[in-house]
Enzyme design. Structure first.
Site, mmCIF file in Angstrom:
data_model
loop_
_atom_site.group_PDB
_atom_site.id
_atom_site.type_symbol
_atom_site.label_atom_id
_atom_site.label_comp_id
_atom_site.label_asym_id
_atom_site.label_seq_id
_atom_site.Cartn_x
_atom_site.Cartn_y
_atom_site.Cartn_z
ATOM 1 C CD GLU A 9 -2.112 0.736 12.343
ATOM 2 O OE1 GLU A 9 -2.697 0.067 12.629
ATOM 3 O OE2 GLU A 9 -2.078 1.744 11.133
ATOM 4 C CB CYS A 49 -3.289 -2.943 6.372
ATOM 5 S SG CYS A 49 -2.140 -5.234 5.581
ATOM 6 C CG HIS A 67 0.215 -1.096 10.100
ATOM 7 N ND1 HIS A 67 -1.173 -1.859 10.458
ATOM 8 C CD2 HIS A 67 0.464 -1.842 9.334
ATOM 9 C CE1 HIS A 67 -1.682 -2.902 10.150
ATOM 10 N NE2 HIS A 67 -0.691 -3.182 9.271
#
Length: 251
Positions: free
Chosen positions: A194, A100, A192
Site C-alpha cells: 500500500e 508487515c 507494504h
C-alpha cells in the site's frame, strides 16, 4: 440487486500527519489499493483498543491487518485480543491479508515464531524472490509468476519460523520469510504493497528526526528509490485476487 460486499481493516497504527493531510488517513491508503466500486470498507483502530463485535465478523468477506510500530511479539492487551480474533477468523474460514505487523502477528497466532530482525531494520525499496513452484500461475499471481517483485519495506522484526501448514511464497537476501500463505485463509506479506515513495520518505524523515536512525542510513534508504519503483500494480492484483476470488493459492 447483489448484496454489497463488506471488508474490514484492522488498523494497528495511528495516522501520521502526512497520511491525514495527503490521503485522509491510512484507511484511504488501503482502500485505494484494495477497494472497488460498490464495496463497503470499515476500519477499527485496534492499536487504540477499538474492535468490532465478535457477532459482526461474519458479515465481512475479508479482513486486512495493517502494519504497526509495535512488536508483534508483545503481550499488550490489544495485540493478544487481535491474536484471538485471528484464530476465530481462521475457524470461520475467512480471508485475512496480513501486511508487515499483520504478517508477523498471523504467524504468531498460528504457532510460528516472531522476533527482532537478525539482520537489522529495513526502510527501503526491497527486492524479493518468488518461490515459483509454490504458486499456481493461473490463480492470484495471474498467468505468469515473476521471478522477483519490488516492494517497499519498513520493519524491524521478522518471522523466524513459519506456522505449521504455512507455505513459503517469497524470500530475500535479508529475510527468509517475505511472504507466505496458510490454506486459502491467510496471505501474509512482510513488505507494504500500500505504500508509495512519498509515504516511505515521510516515515524515514520522522524516524530520523526521532533519533532512531542515522543520517547515512536515511540517505541510503531513500537512494533505493532513485531509479526504481515498487511493483504496486502487481501487488494490487495479488492482494485483490486473494481477497475477492476463490481459487487456491497453493499447489
Amino acid at each position: 440487486m447483489a448484496e454489497q460486499k463488506k471488508y474490514l481493516l484492522f488498523l494497528a497504527t495511528p495516522d501520521s500527519e502526512f497520511a491525514k493531510k495527503t490521503y485522509g488517513g491510512y484507511h484511504n491508503v488501503f482502500v485505494s489499493l484494495l477497494g472497488d466500486e460498490g464495496e463497503q470498507w470499515d476500519s477499527f483502530r485496534v492499536v487504540d483498543g477499538e474492535f468490532p463485535e465478535e457477532k459482526d465478523l461474519e458479515k465481512y468477506e475479508g479482513f486486512v491487518i495493517s502494519g504497526s510500530s509495535h512488536d508483534a511479539f508483545q503481550d499488550t492487551d490489544w495485540i493478544l485480543k487481535l491474536c484471538d480474533i485471528i484464530k476465530k477468523l481462521d475457524d470461520m474460514n475467512k480471508k485475512v491479508l496480513g501486511i508487515c505487523f499483520g504478517h508477523q502477528l498471523i504467524a504468531r497466532a498460528k504457532g510460528g515464531k516472531v522476533a527482532r530482525a537478525r539482520k537489522g531494520p529495513e526502510l527501503c525499496l526491497g527486492n524479493i524472490t518468488i518461490v515459483k513452484e509454490a504458486v499456481m500461475p493461473e490463480n492470484y499471481f495471474g498467468e505468469e509468476v515473476p521471478a522477483n517483485l519490488r516492494i517497499i519495506k519498513c520493519h524491524q522484526d521478522e518471522v523466524l519460523e513459519l506456522p505449521e501448514n504455512a507455505k513459503l511464497l517469497a524470500y530475500s537476501s535479508m529475510y527468509e520469510v517475505e511472504m507466505y500463505s496458510i490454506k486459502d485463509n491467510f496471505l501474509c506479506i512482510q513488505g507494504h504493497p500500500e505504500y508509495n515513495r512519498d509515504i516511505l520518505f515521510d516515515i524515514i524523515d520522522r524516524v530520523l528526526a526521532g533519533g532512531h536512525i542515522k543520517q547515512n542510513f536515511a540517505e541510503t534508504s531513500k537512494a533505493t528509490m532513485e531509479k526504481n519503483e515498487a511493483d504496486r500494480k502487481f501487488w494490487q492484483k495479488i492482494c485483490k485476487n486473494f481477497l475477492k476470488r476463490q481459487p487456491s493459492l497453493l499447489v
